[in-house]
Design a protein around this motif. Structure first.
Motif, PDB file in Angstrom:
ATOM      1  N   ASN A  30       0.752  -1.233   0.087  1.00 29.10           N
ATOM      2  CA  ASN A  30      -0.012  -0.087  -0.095  1.00 29.10           C
ATOM      3  C   ASN A  30       0.897   1.273   0.111  1.00 29.10           C
ATOM      4  N   GLU A  32       1.293   3.477   2.340  1.00 25.54           N
ATOM      5  CA  GLU A  32       2.331   3.805   3.375  1.00 25.54           C
ATOM      6  C   GLU A  32       3.470   3.192   3.352  1.00 25.54           C
ATOM      7  N   GLU A  36       7.441   4.348   3.007  1.00 28.82           N
ATOM      8  CA  GLU A  36       8.387   4.046   3.981  1.00 28.82           C
ATOM      9  C   GLU A  36       9.348   3.525   3.346  1.00 28.82           C
ATOM     10  N   MET A 188       7.947  -4.558   6.438  1.00 27.12           N
ATOM     11  CA  MET A 188       6.800  -3.761   6.638  1.00 27.12           C
ATOM     12  C   MET A 188       5.382  -4.559   6.206  1.00 27.12           C
ATOM     13  N   PRO A 190       0.954  -4.105   5.757  1.00 27.54           N
ATOM     14  CA  PRO A 190      -0.537  -3.695   6.158  1.00 27.54           C
ATOM     15  C   PRO A 190      -0.644  -4.050   7.701  1.00 27.54           C
ATOM     16  N   THR A 191      -1.816  -3.582   8.246  1.00 24.97           N
ATOM     17  CA  THR A 191      -2.004  -3.753   9.677  1.00 24.97           C
ATOM     18  C   THR A 191      -2.332  -5.402   9.967  1.00 24.97           C
ATOM     19  N   TYR A 192      -2.906  -5.901   8.963  1.00 24.51           N
ATOM     20  CA  TYR A 192      -3.340  -7.336   9.462  1.00 24.51           C
ATOM     21  C   TYR A 192      -1.971  -8.351   9.376  1.00 24.51           C
ATOM     22  N   ASN A 193      -0.836  -7.878   8.763  1.00 30.54           N
ATOM     23  CA  ASN A 193       0.439  -8.465   8.628  1.00 30.54           C
ATOM     24  C   ASN A 193       1.407  -7.706   8.499  1.00 30.54           C
ATOM     25  N   PRO A 194       2.074  -6.974   9.639  1.00 32.63           N
ATOM     26  CA  PRO A 194       3.146  -5.945   9.377  1.00 32.63           C
ATOM     27  C   PRO A 194       4.268  -6.492   8.886  1.00 32.63           C
ATOM     28  N   GLU A 195       4.552  -7.579   8.911  1.00 29.56           N
ATOM     29  CA  GLU A 195       5.836  -7.997   8.295  1.00 29.56           C
ATOM     30  C   GLU A 195       5.638  -9.032   6.899  1.00 29.56           C
TER      31      GLU A 195
END
Length: 206
Positions: A30, A32, A36, A188, A190-195
């Motif tokens: 995404n 964001e 980064e 990095m 999304p919120t459901y899987n930050p890695e």
């Protein structure tokens, strides 16, 4: 080797995925995350940048926020046609149809190289990374975003069957074999899987 680490199968896959790619992509890669990664690349306004595996131009769009001298390469004409609709063929970005493992550029042609969401389809990623080192200027940054290797055994088996997923140790090995002595990694997602993604930043030897 995973199913989609075959260039002809990958082209066929993207022929159909290109029609919905821009709607599906934000769930995995995404704005964001892109922002980064772009901060890590630390571009200057006059940098000449190559986007390898540019696809429909999602990464390209981010690069244009930092420099006007962006060049995009992809093997899928169907993906690139979506990028042409956004940027024109040579208006904002110079596009090339080509292979990451055999880049059609002279040595030291670019100030930086970016590649997001492409390494997982390369049959020989070390060859492609060596090409990145060849075409970037000495000391220039190379940034690659790829899929992080899952921790679950079940998902590992699924990942291995489809395409290249890798962890930091494997990234270290690939970049070292390609001639990059020092690299750093950032995970990095999304919120459901930050890695979900692994981003690797390297610099070409001086």
């Amino acid at each position: 080797m995973g199913l989609l680490e075959d260039k002809s199968r990958a082209r066929l896959f993207y022929k159909y995925l290109s029609t919905v790619y821009d709607r599906v992509n934000p769930f995995i890669w995404n704005e964001e995350m892109r922002a980064e990664a772009l901060e890590l690349l630390d571009l200057d306004p006059d940098d000449r940048v190559l986007d390898v595996g540019c696809g429909t131009g999602f990464g390209t769009e981010g690069l244009l926020q930092y420099t006007d001298d962006v060049h995009g390469l992809d093997q899928s004409i169907h993906q690139m046609e979506k990028a042409f609709e956004k940027f024109g063929r040579t208006d904002e970005v110079n596009f090339y149809r080509g292979d990451a493992e055999r880049l059609p550029f002279a040595d030291d042609s670019f100030d930086a190289v970016w590649s997001s969401g492409s390494i997982e389809y390369w049959p020989n990623p070390v060859d492609a990374l060596a090409e990145f080192r060849r075409v970037v200027r000495p000391g220039g940054p190379v940034l690659v975003v790829g899929p992080n290797y899952p921790s679950s055994t079940v998902f590992q088996r699924l990942a291995d069957a489809i395409m290249l997923f890798y962890d930091e140790a494997e990234a270290d090995r690939m970049f070292a074999e390609a001639g990059f002595p020092d690299v750093e990694h950032v995970t990095m997602g999304p919120t459901y899987n930050p890695e979900i993604a692994i981003t690797t930043l390297a610099r070409a030897p001086e």
